[in-house]
Design a protein around this motif. Structure first.
Motif, PDB file in Angstrom:
ATOM      1  N   GLU A 141       0.909  -1.124  -0.011  1.00  0.00           N
ATOM      2  CA  GLU A 141       0.034  -0.043  -0.071  1.00  0.00           C
ATOM      3  C   GLU A 141       0.829   1.218   0.171  1.00  0.00           C
ATOM      4  N   MET A 142       2.025   0.950  -0.032  1.00  0.00           N
ATOM      5  CA  MET A 142       3.033   2.510   0.088  1.00  0.00           C
ATOM      6  C   MET A 142       3.033   2.897  -1.003  1.00  0.00           C
ATOM      7  N   PRO A 143       2.771   4.220  -1.350  1.00  0.00           N
ATOM      8  CA  PRO A 143       2.868   4.736  -2.478  1.00  0.00           C
ATOM      9  C   PRO A 143       4.243   4.697  -3.425  1.00  0.00           C
ATOM     10  N   TYR A 144       4.396   4.384  -4.529  1.00  0.00           N
ATOM     11  CA  TYR A 144       5.635   4.502  -5.318  1.00  0.00           C
ATOM     12  C   TYR A 144       6.218   6.081  -5.143  1.00  0.00           C
ATOM     13  N   HIS A 145       7.219   6.571  -5.580  1.00  0.00           N
ATOM     14  CA  HIS A 145       7.955   7.866  -5.366  1.00  0.00           C
ATOM     15  C   HIS A 145       7.539   8.619  -6.954  1.00  0.00           C
ATOM     16  N   MET A 146       6.906   9.746  -6.978  1.00  0.00           N
ATOM     17  CA  MET A 146       6.943  10.494  -8.011  1.00  0.00           C
ATOM     18  C   MET A 146       7.705  11.934  -7.803  1.00  0.00           C
ATOM     19  N   HIS A 147       8.849  11.971  -8.486  1.00  0.00           N
ATOM     20  CA  HIS A 147       9.720  12.985  -8.028  1.00  0.00           C
ATOM     21  C   HIS A 147       9.262  14.549  -8.805  1.00  0.00           C
TER      22      HIS A 147
END
Ligand SMILES: [Zn+2]
Length: 414
Positions: A141-147
């Motif tokens: 459930e942890m979001p991926y990173h969107m830089h």
């Protein structure tokens, strides 16, 4: 034969002049007017490293907890077999840079000293002996990173809020990944990146699943941890340092095209960034010395009980900054130490003022920063000379066995 014995006795007595040592008393202090400069004990300029007095700059160790975020459904990060060694190598290679003397390329033709930082990182061993300070978390459930872009979530704190661990004393570092859809996009930059969150924690973003070369991200780690230790981007104005010039922040020579001036400062975005300026090192040490600060809380408190790293002084030195020693302090004959700020002596250790040496307390505070008892100030005496104690404009001695031992100051004549 008799003459020979007499000569021998004389020679022996000349070499073994009797020295007595005792705990200082209030009557040992001479009170003098303080004619020195006012001191700002927080000014980072006072923390720049003086290579002639390195005993007063013990190496500081920042404790890290490393968190690897991943998903079991679609693994993208370090694996548990090779990951720990890769991460340990990353820390080791970062420390190699911290330990190395690097000359700064900018300002052009500068003659700044190439300094080591007197700072290192260490993966903090866990209180639980089955854990080694590297933690693997599998969370779908942890979001991926969107830089970047419309959905950028650089500031998202979910990971920290859920997985922060011992963050009162350890700097939490999270290794996360770019969103797989972003990686597939041609317009989204998916290189290594980092984000520091005030003094609280940091994120390292990268393709950790394919991670083979720890040295490739050591500069990002150094850059982000340096943000935690109060360094700003150095190509801009007002970064808090006068020795870091404003420049175009070129990545490399002719990259972008036309770039001829490239910085190697760790706080620039450059392919060469590995160096710290004297002011930057001073700012980090100021942050680590400030009691009750978050930056100091992450530093291994070797000053509490000491590491038997003793300090000696053989010339004149004015302490204009907060200092935490890790062993005994001995003032050698002829030396002069003026204490204008906080000076911490570890538990069970002492200050010794040898005959002909002088300790001057000029508004400073000598104590143990962890509230432990230290042994106090000892003055040594021979037949002709003794250690000198001077009190100028006040000061305090705390946590010492034997108490404060300072005399009352004479009433002001103003
Ligand atoms: Zn930055």
């Amino acid at each position: 034969m008799k003459l020979y014995l007499l000569f021998l006795l004389f020679a022996l007595s000349a070499c073994t002049q009797s020295v007595t040592s005792r705990l200082a008393e209030s009557t040992d202090w001479i009170i003098l007017e303080d004619t020195g400069e006012q001191t700002n004990c927080n000014a980072s300029a006072n923390y720049e490293i003086d290579t002639t007095h390195l005993d007063f700059w013990p190496i500081k160790y920042v404790r890290l907890g490393l968190h690897v975020m991943d998903r079991t459904s679609r693994p993208f990060s370090f694996d548990t077999i090779n990951g720990p060694d890769q991460l340990k190598t990353l820390i080791k290679m970062s420390n190699d840079i911290l330990a190395k003397r690097q000359h700064l390329l900018l300002p052009k033709d500068n003659n700044y000293p190439a300094l080591t930082t007197r700072m290192r990182y260490e993966i903090s061993p866990d209180v639980d002996p089955t854990k080694d300070g590297i933690y693997f978390h599998y969370d779908e459930e942890m979001p991926y990173h969107m830089h970047n872009g419309k959905f950028q979530n650089r500031g998202d704190g979910k990971i920290f809020n859920k997985y922060k661990y011992r963050n009162d004393s350890i700097l939490n570092v999270f290794f996360i990944a770019h969103h797989p859809d972003s990686v597939a996009s041609k317009t989204y930059g998916t290189g290594n990146a980092g984000v520091a969150f005030g003094s609280r924690y940091l994120k390292m973003v990268g393709h950790w699943h394919d991670f083979q070369k720890p040295w490739e991200v050591r500069k990002t780690l150094l850059h982000e941890i340096s943000h935690i230790y109060k360094l700003n981007h150095s190509w801009i104005k007002n970064d808090g340092c006068d020795d870091t010039p404003v420049h175009k922040n070129c990545w490399n020579y002719n990259s972008p095209a036309g770039c001829t001036e490239v910085s190697n400062n760790i706080m620039d975005y450059s392919a060469l960034s590995i160096a710290f300026s004297p002011c930057q090192v001073g700012r980090m040490h100021a942050a680590m010395s400030r009691e009750k600060s978050k930056a100091r809380a992450y530093v291994k408190p070797n000053w509490c009980e000491g590491t038997n790293q003793h300090a000696e002084l053989q010339d004149s030195f004015v302490l204009r900054r907060e200092t935490d020693l890790e062993g005994d302090l001995t003032l050698l004959p002829g030396s002069y130490l003026e204490v204008r700020c906080r000076l911490s002596i570890p538990k069970g250790h002492r200050i010794t003022v040898l005959p002909g040496a002088t300790l001057a307390l000029a508004g400073g505070r000598i104590h143990n920063s962890c509230g432990f008892k230290w042994e106090g100030i000892f003055v040594e005496r021979t037949k002709r000379r003794h250690g000198n104690l001077i009190l100028m404009g006040g000061g305090s001695i705390e946590d010492a066995l034997g108490g404060s031992i300072l005399p009352d100051l004479l009433p002001s004549t103003n």
